[in-house]
Scaffold this motif. Structure first.
Motif, PDB file in Angstrom:
ATOM      1  N   ILE A  72       5.671 -11.612  -3.186  1.00 60.56           N
ATOM      2  CA  ILE A  72       5.846 -10.702  -2.039  1.00 60.56           C
ATOM      3  C   ILE A  72       6.952 -11.227  -1.108  1.00 60.56           C
ATOM      4  O   ILE A  72       7.699 -10.446  -0.525  1.00 60.56           O
ATOM      5  CB  ILE A  72       4.503 -10.525  -1.277  1.00 60.56           C
ATOM      6  N   GLN A  84       7.530  -0.487   0.751  1.00 65.10           N
ATOM      7  CA  GLN A  84       7.112  -1.108   2.015  1.00 65.10           C
ATOM      8  C   GLN A  84       7.325  -0.168   3.203  1.00 65.10           C
ATOM      9  O   GLN A  84       6.506  -0.112   4.117  1.00 65.10           O
ATOM     10  CB  GLN A  84       7.813  -2.458   2.207  1.00 65.10           C
ATOM     11  N   TRP A  87       4.570   2.392   3.075  1.00 64.43           N
ATOM     12  CA  TRP A  87       3.313   1.752   3.498  1.00 64.43           C
ATOM     13  C   TRP A  87       3.245   1.712   5.033  1.00 64.43           C
ATOM     14  O   TRP A  87       2.199   1.940   5.622  1.00 64.43           O
ATOM     15  CB  TRP A  87       3.262   0.334   2.943  1.00 64.43           C
ATOM     16  N   CYS A  98      -5.616  -7.419   0.480  1.00 66.10           N
ATOM     17  CA  CYS A  98      -5.226  -7.049  -0.891  1.00 66.10           C
ATOM     18  C   CYS A  98      -3.816  -6.479  -0.960  1.00 66.10           C
ATOM     19  O   CYS A  98      -3.315  -6.193  -2.041  1.00 66.10           O
ATOM     20  CB  CYS A  98      -6.192  -6.014  -1.458  1.00 66.10           C
ATOM     21  N   SER A 100      -0.635  -7.325  -0.367  1.00 64.98           N
ATOM     22  CA  SER A 100       0.497  -7.933  -1.095  1.00 64.98           C
ATOM     23  C   SER A 100       0.410  -7.555  -2.562  1.00 64.98           C
ATOM     24  O   SER A 100       1.399  -7.152  -3.185  1.00 64.98           O
ATOM     25  CB  SER A 100       0.474  -9.460  -0.973  1.00 64.98           C
ATOM     26  N   ILE A 103       1.180  -3.883  -3.167  1.00 62.97           N
ATOM     27  CA  ILE A 103       2.616  -3.599  -3.057  1.00 62.97           C
ATOM     28  C   ILE A 103       3.362  -4.110  -4.292  1.00 62.97           C
ATOM     29  O   ILE A 103       4.279  -3.453  -4.790  1.00 62.97           O
ATOM     30  CB  ILE A 103       3.156  -4.177  -1.730  1.00 62.97           C
ATOM     31  N   MET A 125      -2.496   1.471 -10.718  1.00 62.66           N
ATOM     32  CA  MET A 125      -3.061   0.799  -9.548  1.00 62.66           C
ATOM     33  C   MET A 125      -4.547   0.463  -9.706  1.00 62.66           C
ATOM     34  O   MET A 125      -5.150  -0.113  -8.800  1.00 62.66           O
ATOM     35  CB  MET A 125      -2.876   1.669  -8.298  1.00 62.66           C
ATOM     36  N   ILE A 138      -2.717   4.766  -0.386  1.00 63.08           N
ATOM     37  CA  ILE A 138      -1.887   4.119  -1.405  1.00 63.08           C
ATOM     38  C   ILE A 138      -1.260   5.192  -2.287  1.00 63.08           C
ATOM     39  O   ILE A 138      -0.055   5.178  -2.556  1.00 63.08           O
ATOM     40  CB  ILE A 138      -2.726   3.112  -2.234  1.00 63.08           C
TER      41      ILE A 138
ATOM     42  N   ILE B 214       2.211  -6.049   5.285  1.00 61.10           N
ATOM     43  CA  ILE B 214       3.003  -5.450   4.211  1.00 61.10           C
ATOM     44  C   ILE B 214       3.998  -6.455   3.624  1.00 61.10           C
ATOM     45  O   ILE B 214       4.328  -6.389   2.445  1.00 61.10           O
ATOM     46  CB  ILE B 214       3.731  -4.192   4.750  1.00 61.10           C
ATOM     47  N   MET B 348     -12.656  -8.648   0.422  1.00 56.91           N
ATOM     48  CA  MET B 348     -11.557  -9.102  -0.448  1.00 56.91           C
ATOM     49  C   MET B 348     -11.292 -10.596  -0.267  1.00 56.91           C
ATOM     50  O   MET B 348     -10.987 -11.293  -1.230  1.00 56.91           O
ATOM     51  CB  MET B 348     -10.263  -8.340  -0.140  1.00 56.91           C
ATOM     52  N   ILE B 671      -9.198   2.770  -7.488  1.00 47.99           N
ATOM     53  CA  ILE B 671      -8.420   3.937  -7.043  1.00 47.99           C
ATOM     54  C   ILE B 671      -8.682   5.170  -7.915  1.00 47.99           C
ATOM     55  O   ILE B 671      -8.706   6.290  -7.411  1.00 47.99           O
ATOM     56  CB  ILE B 671      -6.907   3.592  -6.992  1.00 47.99           C
TER      57      ILE B 671
END
Lengths: 150, 723
Positions: A72, A84, A87, A98, A100, A103, A125, A138, B214, B348, B671
């Protein structure tokens, strides 16, 4: 062992069975890649190895020699920037732990498939768990990023 | 009202020089009148305030609640920015230190912590006052500097201006002047009329934590490092209540890189410079466990014992009319039993904690959710006073209740390791996923029965609900507030507060004592009560041949907020529109944490008995919607979190061993299983109420009712399995 991480050559002195994840985190202080399960089940540790999304928690460091590793911290492709930005625009993150990994997986998807369908997105994903269940965003962010790249 | 004082002015007066720091405001609360403001000698920019305006034009907001994803680092600063008329871009956020005098949860008395969906609700006026006070001081400073009437000064988007004299200044330019002013009394502060809001309710404030999360720079406990840090991995008893009988540390100590091995009250800790070596060391330990006091039972035994308990009357949580007599003479009755498994939070970021122990102090880094409780428990472990324990609140990689542990389980474990090595190095305790999954602190196992009667007109004439389960709050600091007449309110909430008009109603509770460690899990009692009550309401509607929405609305005349969300969800969720064969639609409504949520779930059932949840339409009334987009995100996420429990969630025990270890045998929602979600927020002028939890409990009954609509099959046990 000599590794190539984010375009730089790095030498580490660790046991051969040490997973890439812990080399990144504990030996190189690159903490953007996260520990979630240790069994390649959750995707929080996803990095790119020769461009492929890879679970670093289950990759012994000895198998990484001669490969190009991107984390990342080193993401800078067009697809990555689009992901990014999307996002951020859609405020996808919640706890963020989660993300990172999300992405990294999403970027790899767009790099290989610039116009993913809904099922392409779900399938690319589905290895990345988000316990905050940010999945709705997402999906939307990947579509948004794909559009900006088109 | 809160008393606000000017830290920067005190600093100025004491030192006699301007600190060049701008304006820093603190808030003191009437619950601690004796408390004096902190020492001022080294106060400069210490985060003991809510608002700090720098000469660099930054507005720094100190947030007293943990950011665990719910958006508190955005929501609380939104309140300050609104009343301050700041530019959102100039607003920065920092987490508060542990300090119940200044940063307590106003709903919890002298306790600092985050939970019960209270962050926004308890901070709504406090943070607005903090912003409004700072604004008024900037205006006063400008009025003095420009020699103009304060009433003619306008503040907008971070700029202070006076039209007639054409003066204009940024907050930063006025900060030092304002720092020398006396803080106005709270009675002199006027909050905005909601019609003038520019941020609250407007979707004009983006998340403050997005960017760092991010690009991988956000710091969690797992990311804390020091040059001499040791990572600790602990061997815990595989059974709850087990103790170390004997341990052979020699192999572990022989592993290159293992620095120390120590026995602690909860097991044996192996310390190394890195995680992988510490884990290898743990794997090399040879431990014999003493199971003489351990829990050795299985899930089947637990269920059998709960069913036996349910044969008899428990402690009464609510009683109206005469249920027994009414049911005795009613011919049309429905009865159902419900089983709810233990559930892991499965955040997580597995549990972890960093502790640096010195002789006179202890510093902690944690995704800190329960400051006061953890501070006291750590102090006890290391033999210091609570005020000697400094806690740094970091981003939490999810919590869902887990990090607000009334017994400070993993935090105390970290402290005990630091103590065992006499503070010779800072330590980072890291639980593996397996430690986390098998470490207890589960949503308790529950067993319910409901028996309800219908009169000849199809009205519910009696409702008797019995609940059997462990008490979450007994034996914790919350027992005094939440256990009344022997009834833990968190065991029965949602059932004892059933909103429907039913003349004869009885809810009783059997509280079970067990060694299995339990804790609140996103939406607490409602995780089970919403399911049993809302699926039974659906069964009763079916039994009377009435539409489930109409059936409920007729009984909600005194509960307009329930009725409003129910109607809204039905309308937006295409209630009543036909669906193809194999598909079904179900509805449920429930209040928790003073917020009202209704959901319509649409499912598809496949020939092999598997099913998918295709779409969820959710209506929510949480009072004033401060950040509508954050609210939508919380609703989406809450539904997703609840769906893991609907589809697969179950922690089971066999001969005392937890059978699940990681995400392969404790699957959680991915997902590809996430439905399309639509969120509709009710316009409201009520004070903000909870949003982190209230959408979670509604999804299970909505899906169960949808599965019934699709298949004609009633499901009473979670997770929901058709085959």
């Amino acid at each position: 062992m000599e590794l190539s991480i984010n375009g730089k050559s790095v030498t580490v002195d660790v046991d051969a069975d040490t997973p890439l994840l812990w080399v990144l985190r504990d030996h190189l202080q690159m903490t953007g890649t996260k520990y979630g399960c240790g069994m390649a089940l959750c995707g929080a540790c996803t990095v790119h190895v020769d461009g492929q999304p890879t679970r670093s928690c289950s990759m012994p460091i000895s198998t990484m020699v001669g490969k190009k590793i991107t984390t990342i911290e080193g993401l800078n492709s067009k697809a990555a920037q689009a992901i990014q930005s999307a996002w951020e625009k859609l405020d996808v993150v919640q706890c963020g732990y989660c993300q990172s990994g999300q992405i990294m997986s999403a970027t790899a998807l767009l790099e290989h498939n610039p116009k993913p369908s809904d099922s392409d997105i779900d399938s690319a994903m589905s290895g990345n768990i988000c316990r905050c269940a940010t999945y709705v965003r997402i999906r939307a962010a990947i579509k948004e990023a794909a559009q900006t790249l088109a | 009202m809160n008393t606000i004082f000017n830290i920067s002015r005190r600093t100025f007066l004491k030192t006699g020089v301007s600190v060049g720091a701008g304006l820093t405001l603190g808030l003191y609360l009437p619950s601690s009148p004796a408390e004096t403001p902190p020492a001022v000698t080294d106060i400069l920019f210490e985060p003991n305030a809510f608002v700090r305006i720098g000469t660099d034009n930054s507005v720094t907001v100190t947030v007293k609640h943990v950011e665990m994803g719910q958006g508190t680092y955005t929501g609380l600063p939104t309140l300050v920015a609104e009343e301050l008329d700041a530019d959102w871009a100039q607003v920065k956020v920092v987490g508060a230190p542990a300090d119940a005098g200044r940063y307590n949860n106003l709903f919890w008395g002298p306790v600092q912590g985050t939970g019960g969906s209270t962050a926004m609700a308890n901070s709504f006026e406090q943070m607005r006052m903090a912003g409004a006070t700072a604004r008024q001081m900037l205006v006063t400073a400008a009025a003095q500097a420009w020699q103009v009437p304060a009433a003619e000064i306008v503040v907008k988007a971070g700029l202070v201006s006076h039209a007639a004299s054409k003066h204009q200044a940024s907050f930063g330019e006025l900060a030092e002047l304002a720092a020398h002013l006396t803080v106005p009394e709270s009675g002199e502060i006027k909050l905005k009329d909601p019609k003038n809001f520019v941020y609250i309710g407007k979707n004009t404030t983006k998340r403050k934590d997005s960017k760092a999360k991010i690009n991988g720079t956000a710091i969690y406990t797992q990311d804390i490092n020091f040059p001499d840090l040791l990572t600790a991995v602990v061997a815990h008893s595989p059974r709850f209540g087990g103790k170390v009988k004997s341990v052979d540390m020699s192999k572990a100590k022989g592993i290159k890189g293992v620095v120390d091995v120590v026995q602690i009250p909860t097991g044996v800790a192996v310390l190394a410079r890195d995680f992988w070596t510490a884990k290898k060391g743990r794997d090399a330990l040879v431990i014999e466990w003493d199971n003489s006091q351990a829990f050795m039972g299985s899930t089947a035994d637990i269920l059998a014992s709960y069913k036996a308990k349910a044969e008899n009357m428990g402690m009464i949580a609510r009683t109206e009319g005469d249920v027994a007599a009414t049911l005795a003479k009613t011919t049309k009755k429905l009865r159902a039993e419900y089983v709810f498994p233990y559930l892991a939070h499965a955040t997580m970021e597995p549990m972890n904690c960093v502790v640096k122990l010195n002789k006179e102090s202890c510093e902690v880094w944690n995704g800190e959710q329960f400051q006061t409780v953890d501070q006291a428990n750590i102090a006890q472990v290391v033999g210091l006073k609570p005020e000697q324990v400094k806690i740094n609140m970091l981003y939490a990689g999810g919590s869902f209740g887990r990090r607000a542990n009334p017994h400070s389980d993993y935090v105390k474990e970290a402290a005990s390791i630091a103590k065992a090595i006499e503070g010779k190095a800072p330590i980072k305790l890291v639980w593996t996923r397996e430690d986390d999954m098998q470490g207890g602190q589960y949503r308790p196992f529950y067993y319910h029965t409901i028996e309800a009667g219908l009169d000849e007109q199809g009205n519910i004439n009696a409702w008797h609900q019995r609940i059997v389960g462990q008490s979450i709050v007994t034996g914790t600091p919350f027992e005094g507030f939440l256990v009344k007449n022997g009834v833990d309110e968190t065991s029965v909430e949602g059932a004892s507060t059933l909103p429907y008009h039913i003349p004869n109603l009885l809810v009783d509770l059997h509280t079970i004592t067990s060694q299995i460690p339990i804790q609140w899990w996103r939406s607490v009692g409602s995780t089970h009560t919403a399911f049993s009550t809302e699926t039974m309401m659906d069964e009763l509607a079916t039994a009377t041949g009435k539409d489930p929405v109409e059936f409920r609305l007729a009984l909600l005349k005194e509960h307009p907020r329930h009725a409003a969300v129910l109607k809204l969800a039905a309308e937006k969720g295409d209630w009543g529109k036909p669906l193809p064969k194999g598909k079904g639609r179900g509805i449920a409504v429930h209040e928790s944490f003073h917020s009202y949520v209704a959901q319509v779930a649409e499912v598809t059932v496949n020939d092999n008995g598997t099913y998918s949840i295709d779409r969820v339409v959710c209506a929510v009334d949480c009072g004033i919607a401060v950040n509508p987009d954050v609210i939508r995100a919380q609703v989406e996420g809450s539904i997703g979190y609840g769906l893991s429990a609907v589809l697969t969630g179950a922690i089971t025990l066999k001969e005392g061993l937890v059978e699940q270890t990681n995400f392969h045998n404790y699957p959680v929602l991915r997902i590809n299983e996430m439905p399309v979600i639509e969120v509709h927020i009710v316009e409201s002028q009520e004070k903000p109420s909870g949003i982190g939890e209230p959408a979670t409990p509604v999804i299970a009954p909505a899906v169960a009712n949808a599965l019934f609509a699709a298949t004609g099959k009633r499901l009473h046990d979670l997770p929901l399995k058709l085959t």
